[in-house]
Design an enzyme around this catalytic site. Structure first.
Site, PDB file in Angstrom:
ATOM      1  N   GLY A 103       5.167   6.946   9.458  1.00  0.00           N
ATOM      2  CA  GLY A 103       6.355   6.197   9.025  1.00  0.00           C
ATOM      3  C   GLY A 103       5.884   4.838   8.544  1.00  0.00           C
ATOM      4  O   GLY A 103       5.117   4.160   9.228  1.00  0.00           O
ATOM      5  N   GLY A 158      -8.807  -2.576  -6.001  1.00  0.00           N
ATOM      6  CA  GLY A 158      -8.470  -3.791  -5.253  1.00  0.00           C
ATOM      7  C   GLY A 158      -7.023  -4.189  -5.429  1.00  0.00           C
ATOM      8  O   GLY A 158      -6.124  -3.350  -5.394  1.00  0.00           O
ATOM      9  N   ALA A 179      -1.245   5.765   4.428  1.00  0.00           N
ATOM     10  CA  ALA A 179      -1.097   4.518   5.198  1.00  0.00           C
ATOM     11  C   ALA A 179      -2.065   3.405   4.795  1.00  0.00           C
ATOM     12  O   ALA A 179      -2.098   2.355   5.455  1.00  0.00           O
ATOM     13  CB  ALA A 179      -1.191   4.750   6.710  1.00  0.00           C
ATOM     14  N   ALA A 180      -2.818   3.598   3.710  1.00  0.00           N
ATOM     15  CA  ALA A 180      -3.693   2.504   3.254  1.00  0.00           C
ATOM     16  C   ALA A 180      -2.844   1.295   2.853  1.00  0.00           C
ATOM     17  O   ALA A 180      -3.167   0.151   3.192  1.00  0.00           O
ATOM     18  CB  ALA A 180      -4.544   2.962   2.079  1.00  0.00           C
ATOM     19  N   GLY A 181      -1.754   1.562   2.136  1.00  0.00           N
ATOM     20  CA  GLY A 181      -0.863   0.465   1.720  1.00  0.00           C
ATOM     21  C   GLY A 181      -0.220  -0.209   2.924  1.00  0.00           C
ATOM     22  O   GLY A 181      -0.043  -1.439   2.946  1.00  0.00           O
ATOM     23  N   ASP A 182       0.131   0.580   3.923  1.00  0.00           N
ATOM     24  CA  ASP A 182       0.743  -0.004   5.136  1.00  0.00           C
ATOM     25  C   ASP A 182      -0.266  -0.894   5.854  1.00  0.00           C
ATOM     26  O   ASP A 182       0.065  -1.980   6.338  1.00  0.00           O
ATOM     27  CB  ASP A 182       1.207   1.110   6.087  1.00  0.00           C
ATOM     28  N   ASP A 198      -8.681  10.137   3.143  1.00  0.00           N
ATOM     29  CA  ASP A 198      -7.216  10.289   3.128  1.00  0.00           C
ATOM     30  C   ASP A 198      -6.602   8.907   2.908  1.00  0.00           C
ATOM     31  O   ASP A 198      -6.807   8.004   3.719  1.00  0.00           O
ATOM     32  CB  ASP A 198      -6.757  10.880   4.480  1.00  0.00           C
ATOM     33  N   SER A 255      -5.708   6.272  11.512  1.00  0.00           N
ATOM     34  CA  SER A 255      -6.764   5.765  10.622  1.00  0.00           C
ATOM     35  C   SER A 255      -6.878   4.237  10.644  1.00  0.00           C
ATOM     36  O   SER A 255      -7.791   3.670  10.041  1.00  0.00           O
ATOM     37  CB  SER A 255      -6.479   6.209   9.179  1.00  0.00           C
TER      38      SER A 255
HETATM   39  O1  RIB Z   1       2.838   5.290   4.067  1.00  0.00           O
HETATM   40  C1  RIB Z   1       2.489   6.462   4.739  1.00  0.00           C
HETATM   41  C2  RIB Z   1       3.691   7.048   5.440  1.00  0.00           C
HETATM   42  O2  RIB Z   1       4.615   7.509   4.489  1.00  0.00           O
HETATM   43  C3  RIB Z   1       3.389   8.257   6.295  1.00  0.00           C
HETATM   44  O3  RIB Z   1       2.969   7.911   7.589  1.00  0.00           O
HETATM   45  C4  RIB Z   1       4.678   9.049   6.248  1.00  0.00           C
HETATM   46  O4  RIB Z   1       5.378   9.045   7.453  1.00  0.00           O
HETATM   47  C5  RIB Z   1       5.493   8.403   5.127  1.00  0.00           C
HETATM   48  O5  RIB Z   1       6.500   7.657   5.624  1.00  0.00           O
END
Ligand code: RIB
Length: 313
Positions: free
Chosen positions: A39, A230, A254-257, A251, A296
């Protein structure tokens, strides 16, 4: 200290590794099914907790259902040091889930069934005031209803927080929402969609014009995330390209998160945005070398070792 508040989604990710992403109508055989906490909101909270350590307090505001996924998701955040007292359960919907395929090149396809994330209603926003009060930064994404995001952004501003919006998943946004954003962090397609253009890959030399056009929509600072190229920063003081660290991608989920959370942590610690971006690039680079969302995300010490090796230390 309560420095960072994340308002957003919590999903349990159902992850399957595949040789290639299925085309419409195609069935592919996958390997290794895993359930991994995810999420966009929860990933950002988890990353801020791991990267900030005890010195940077992190709180999460969100909705889950009454089910076992909710327990796992809250436990994952608590283990990262995040305060989950403002993650409330609703009877109306089950906890959000995401179905994710990851191919050999580390590219993914994601379908989110939002469930309880949709129950984070605009009517709940006033109750967020106490959670936001006294914090420095508020992080938002777009996996909860847009009117909730709009009102919560305005409330965060009223309470004196610096607001960061990750405009993902990509969609056009109302002008009043964008006007309440201090730092906007789109990737390439999100940037184009916000400007009413069709999504495509862009080159770093296209980023200045895009960032400038986005700044005209309200945010004072725009950071365009360019993946393995970058990111590009544009603010009132000028603009610059900050190169990525080369890594082997397993993978990109979630890199952006991770990037957004690392940026927020560095800013909460008093760094300038120019100083914060290499730290954010490094945290995101480590995250793409591993499978899954919250699984990750690196700890602070790992990012520091990575940065010191990258600078030849
Ligand atoms: O940004 C990655 C996330 O997008 C995943 O963890 C998935 O739950 C979706 O919300």
């Amino acid at each position: 200290m309560n420095a960072i508040v994340v308002v957003g989604s919590l999903n349990m990710d159902f992850v399957v590794q595949v040789e290639h992403l299925p085309a419409p109508g195609e069935t592919v055989l996958g390997r290794n099914f895993q359930m991994i906490p995810g999420g966009k909101g929860a990933n950002q909270a988890c990353a801020a907790g791991k990267l900030g350590g005890p010195g940077v307090g992190v709180r999460m505001i969100g909705r889950v259902g009454y089910d076992v996924f909710a327990d796992h998701l809250k436990a994952s955040l608590s283990a990262a040091g995040v305060d989950v007292r403002a993650v409330h359960a609703t009877q109306a919907q089950p906890t959000g889930v995401a179905l994710i395929w990851v191919d050999r090149q580390g590219q993914n396809s994601i379908v989110v069934a939002s469930g309880a994330n949709h129950a984070l209603a605009a009517g709940d926003v006033e109750a967020m005031r106490q959670v936001l009060r006294g914090a420095r930064l508020a992080l938002f994404q777009l996996e909860t209803p847009l009117d909730t995001v709009t009102r919560a952004l305005a409330l965060a501003r009223q309470e004196g927080l610096r607001t960061i919006l990750d405009p993902a998943p990509a969609q056009p946004l109302p002008p009043d929402l964008l006007r309440a954003v201090d730092i906007l962090t789109p990737n390439e397609s999100e940037a184009l969609i916000l400007l009413g253009r069709p999504p495509s890959r862009i080159e770093p030399h296209d980023a200045p014009a895009l960032a400038e056009a986005l700044r005209k929509l309200g945010p004072q600072t725009v950071v365009v995330k360019l993946g393995d190229q970058g990111c590009f920063l544009s603010n009132g003081a000028g603009s610059r390209h900050v190169p990525a660290y080369p890594v082997e991608v397993r993978d990109s989920t979630a890199a952006g998160d991770t990037f957004n959370a690392a940026l927020a942590v560095a800013l909460a610690e008093g760094k300038t945005i120019e100083e914060a971006l290499p730290f954010a690039n490094a945290a995101a680079a480590i995250s793409v070398t591993r499978l899954g969302a919250q699984a990750s995300i690196p700890a602070r010490a790992e990012v520091e070792v990575f940065l010191s090796r990258a600078s030849g230390g």
